[in-house]
Design a protein around this motif. Structure first.
Motif, PDB file in Angstrom:
ATOM      1  N   THR A 158      37.629  42.397  42.117  1.00  0.00           N
ATOM      2  CA  THR A 158      37.564  42.107  43.553  1.00  0.00           C
ATOM      3  C   THR A 158      38.971  41.965  44.143  1.00  0.00           C
ATOM      4  N   VAL A 159      39.801  41.193  43.461  1.00  0.00           N
ATOM      5  CA  VAL A 159      41.123  40.968  44.043  1.00  0.00           C
ATOM      6  C   VAL A 159      41.970  42.239  43.985  1.00  0.00           C
ATOM      7  N   VAL A 160      41.836  43.017  42.909  1.00  0.00           N
ATOM      8  CA  VAL A 160      42.588  44.274  42.818  1.00  0.00           C
ATOM      9  C   VAL A 160      42.162  45.246  43.900  1.00  0.00           C
ATOM     10  N   VAL A 161      40.858  45.399  44.091  1.00  0.00           N
ATOM     11  CA  VAL A 161      40.370  46.346  45.095  1.00  0.00           C
ATOM     12  C   VAL A 161      40.798  45.887  46.487  1.00  0.00           C
ATOM     13  N   LEU A 162      40.620  44.594  46.754  1.00  0.00           N
ATOM     14  CA  LEU A 162      40.943  44.119  48.102  1.00  0.00           C
ATOM     15  C   LEU A 162      42.450  44.216  48.371  1.00  0.00           C
ATOM     16  N   VAL A 173      42.679  38.381  51.770  1.00  0.00           N
ATOM     17  CA  VAL A 173      41.947  38.277  50.500  1.00  0.00           C
ATOM     18  C   VAL A 173      41.480  36.852  50.270  1.00  0.00           C
ATOM     19  N   ILE A 174      42.336  35.913  50.638  1.00  0.00           N
ATOM     20  CA  ILE A 174      41.943  34.507  50.479  1.00  0.00           C
ATOM     21  C   ILE A 174      40.713  34.192  51.331  1.00  0.00           C
ATOM     22  N   ARG A 175      40.702  34.742  52.559  1.00  0.00           N
ATOM     23  CA  ARG A 175      39.537  34.473  53.424  1.00  0.00           C
ATOM     24  C   ARG A 175      38.271  35.120  52.878  1.00  0.00           C
ATOM     25  N   VAL A 176      38.467  36.310  52.340  1.00  0.00           N
ATOM     26  CA  VAL A 176      37.267  37.006  51.846  1.00  0.00           C
ATOM     27  C   VAL A 176      36.750  36.376  50.565  1.00  0.00           C
ATOM     28  N   THR A 177      37.647  36.089  49.655  1.00  0.00           N
ATOM     29  CA  THR A 177      37.213  35.603  48.340  1.00  0.00           C
ATOM     30  C   THR A 177      37.058  34.092  48.286  1.00  0.00           C
ATOM     31  N   GLY A 178      37.777  33.396  49.128  1.00  0.00           N
ATOM     32  CA  GLY A 178      37.710  31.936  49.081  1.00  0.00           C
ATOM     33  C   GLY A 178      38.658  31.320  48.077  1.00  0.00           C
ATOM     34  N   TYR A 179      39.482  32.160  47.381  1.00  0.00           N
ATOM     35  CA  TYR A 179      40.437  31.604  46.431  1.00  0.00           C
ATOM     36  C   TYR A 179      41.602  30.988  47.192  1.00  0.00           C
ATOM     37  N   ASN A 180      42.306  30.068  46.498  1.00  0.00           N
ATOM     38  CA  ASN A 180      43.563  29.601  47.071  1.00  0.00           C
ATOM     39  C   ASN A 180      44.671  30.545  46.622  1.00  0.00           C
ATOM     40  N   THR A 183      45.511  30.643  42.764  1.00  0.00           N
ATOM     41  CA  THR A 183      44.446  31.314  41.996  1.00  0.00           C
ATOM     42  C   THR A 183      44.471  32.806  42.243  1.00  0.00           C
ATOM     43  N   LEU A 184      44.673  33.173  43.499  1.00  0.00           N
ATOM     44  CA  LEU A 184      44.694  34.594  43.826  1.00  0.00           C
ATOM     45  C   LEU A 184      45.845  35.295  43.110  1.00  0.00           C
ATOM     46  N   LYS A 185      47.045  34.695  43.162  1.00  0.00           N
ATOM     47  CA  LYS A 185      48.193  35.329  42.513  1.00  0.00           C
ATOM     48  C   LYS A 185      47.984  35.432  41.004  1.00  0.00           C
ATOM     49  N   SER A 186      47.445  34.381  40.429  1.00  0.00           N
ATOM     50  CA  SER A 186      47.192  34.394  38.991  1.00  0.00           C
ATOM     51  C   SER A 186      46.179  35.459  38.600  1.00  0.00           C
TER      52      SER A 186
END
Lengths: 203, 389
Positions: A158-162, A173-180, A183-186
């Motif tokens: 998900t994060v790669v595609v977005l 991406v944060i808004r779509v996935t809800g990650y902080n 977490t997103l960078k990791s």
């Protein structure tokens, strides 16, 4: 997004008016929303699922959900982010139902250890045949890249595609996935490293 | 810092999100570490490949199909839904529906027919003890009074067995139970045609001679005892066990044969009603004895008078017997040009049928088969049609 997926700001300004027009009974306003976002949503679904028919089904389902829940849309975020959220969740549901069928298409290229989530086939590629890698063309390379994306765990995919395929910003991406952000960078760094391993010698 | 720590910064370095100090430190390491530099190049190429993937276009009719899907999911009226479900496509669903209806109708008919054929007579609980004659079914009561030949005739009679005519029986082809309930038991009673034997019987059983003792009559002997003086006590006759067909003698049924079946020890004192009956019958027998004593010299008019008296006594006695058992005479059919009835239809309480049959057999004898009539095991009364000869 511009060429890398960003929508022009002028177009984005039209969307709240279209949404209000649709809520006031103008169904053509919904059609305008669909026509503006259909390719991006379709592409997102295709990259998430790796199957054209599944992508078509999920993209349609996404806009049907939008049609039925547009009255619940709050204008505190952009329509495209809200739309992507719906599309990603629809694709995740589809992945759960189509996981077995997709696994049937794949052949494992090694026997990686099972991950904590129980998802074993981390490194799988679509069977290209014995001489496929020697006859790489652009399309075949793209298929291999897509196969590498498909082999990723759901959250990494998900994060790669977005971020890398659709070109969304970190904030989107944060808004779509809800990650902080951390977490997103990791997750993004780990997903890229996995792809690099899978695509070694391909790209 | 080790290479693994620098590799964790590659992703942020590609995206340009590293702070200035970290970026300089990483670039310094990449300048001296060829392995990390190569790995970063590969990672950058991979991310670039992801970004350069072809943008897949939606199908041309995507919007149209979205519209179709939206309208497909919209709630429709139940009539429209039913119409679409049942009738479309017409060429397929209408023939299928018609075939389904026909098959359902056939299935219902088959199941209904099977149910009707399986439905037998309603089982009647059988008491453990030996049934009293009054508690027996009319069929059993009748059979207990018939010899083998009459029982055979009774079973071969066109009337179905009583057990099959029980109320509620749903056997195919059988008339309704209500119609059977009104069908009377039919019997033909011969009265006064064997006066001599009847008188002899009456004399033999005159009080004081061999009263209450069953006569030793050979099996198969037909005995007519219309003038029998001594009647078996009802209690004894009713408590006597029904004679089985195998033990009954051949020949016409008679009260003597019935009396022979009664155990001697069970002949107790007669009740007052039967005492009155005895007196009436004895006076009738004495009258006939007087007539026989002067019979040879009696003029033809007197003979005709006696015949008329005999003929009129039969119905009168039957009426009396009916009253004694608490029954009623419902109809009396007369012969043409005669005031004497040809047949009587009487309604007898079912509980008293045994006693009534005993009494009937004391004033006459049966001729021909007996139609058992309707099963009245669950009814309070039974119709008996008596044809007089």
């Amino acid at each position: 997004m511009s060429e890398d997926g960003k929508q022009p700001a002028v177009e984005q300004h039209d969307e709240p008016a279209w949404i209000k027009a649709f809520l006031n009974g103008d169904r053509s306003a919904f059609d305008r929303l669909v026509l503006r976002h259909q390719n991006r949503v379709f592409s997102l679904c295709y990259r998430m699922l790796g199957d054209y028919e599944d992508a078509d089904d999920c993209a349609q389902e996404t806009f049907v959900k939008v049609y039925r829940s547009l009255k619940a849309f709050r204008f505190d975020s952009s329509f495209s982010t809200w739309l992507y959220t719906i599309a990603v969740n629809t694709c995740k549901n589809k992945l759960k139902s189509a996981e077995y069928r997709r696994r049937q298409k794949m052949v494992p290229i090694d026997d990686p250890p099972e991950e904590s989530g129980g998802r074993k086939p981390v490194r799988e590629l679509e069977d290209p045949g014995p001489t496929a890698l020697t006859r790489l063309a652009d399309k075949e390379r793209e298929q291999l890249v897509q196969a590498a994306i498909d082999s990723l765990p759901e959250d990494a995919r998900t994060v790669v595609v977005l971020r890398d395929v659709q070109g969304l910003s970190y904030e989107e991406v944060i808004r779509v996935t809800g990650y902080n952000m951390g977490t997103l960078k990791s997750k993004l760094a780990r997903a890229r490293m996995q792809l690099r391993q899978k695509l070694k010698g391909v790209v | 810092m080790e290479c693994s720590r620098f590799k964790e910064l590659f992703s942020d370095h590609i995206d340009g999100t590293l702070d200035e100090q970290t970026r300089r430190m990483l670039e310094g390491h990449l300048a001296v570490c060829e392995h990390c530099a190569e790995e970063l190049r590969e990672l950058r190429a991979c991310v670039s490949a992801l970004g350069s993937l072809e943008k897949v276009q939606a199908p041309a009719d995507f919007l149209h199909r979205v519209h179709e899907r939206i309208h497909r999911g919209e709630p429709v009226s139940w009539r429209q839904w039913l119409k679409e479900k049942l009738c479309f496509p017409v060429r397929v669903k209408l023939p299928l529906g018609a075939a389904g209806l026909v098959m359902t109708a056939l299935l219902v008919m088959v199941v209904y027919q099977g149910t009707r054929q399986r439905t037998g007579p309603v089982p009647v609980p059988v008491p453990a003890q030996v049934p009293e004659p009054s508690a027996m079914k009319p069929q059993e009561q009748l059979e207990s009074r018939l010899d083998d030949r009459q029982q055979l005739a009774l079973r071969e009679s066109p009337a179905p067995p009583l057990s099959e005519t029980a109320a509620g029986s749903g056997a195919p082809g059988s008339p309704p139970a209500l119609a059977r309930e009104s069908r009377p038991m039919r019997l033909t009673l011969v009265i006064g045609h064997d006066e001599r034997r009847g008188r002899a019987f009456a004399q033999k059983e005159r009080p004081g001679s061999e009263d209450d003792k069953p006569a030793e009559v050979p099996r198969g002997t037909s005995t007519v005892a219309p003038e029998r003086k001594t009647l078996a006590p009802p209690a004894a006759s009713q408590s006597a066990p029904p004679a089985s067909p195998s033990t009954s003698g051949k020949g016409m049924i008679s009260s003597r044969s019935k009396a022979a079946e009664t155990p001697p020890g069970e002949t107790g004192p007669a009740d007052t009603r039967l005492e009155r009956d005895d007196k009436a019958l004895r006076s009738y027998a004495r009258d006939k004895e007087t007539e026989s004593a002067v019979g040879g010299t009696a003029p033809p008019d007197a003979q005709r008078k006696r015949e008329t008296t005999k003929a009129s006594k039969g119905p009168a006695e039957i009426r009396m017997l009916v009253q004694q058992v608490g029954g009623v005479v419902e109809t009396a059919r007369h012969r043409d040009s005669s005031s004497q009835p040809e047949s009587l239809t009487v309604r007898i309480p079912t509980a008293s049928l045994s006693r009534f049959l005993d009494d009937l057999l004391r004033i006459g004898r049966l001729r021909g088969p007996v139609e058992p009539g309707a099963d009245v095991s669950e009814n309070a009364t039974i119709l008996v049609e008596i044809t007089l000869e």
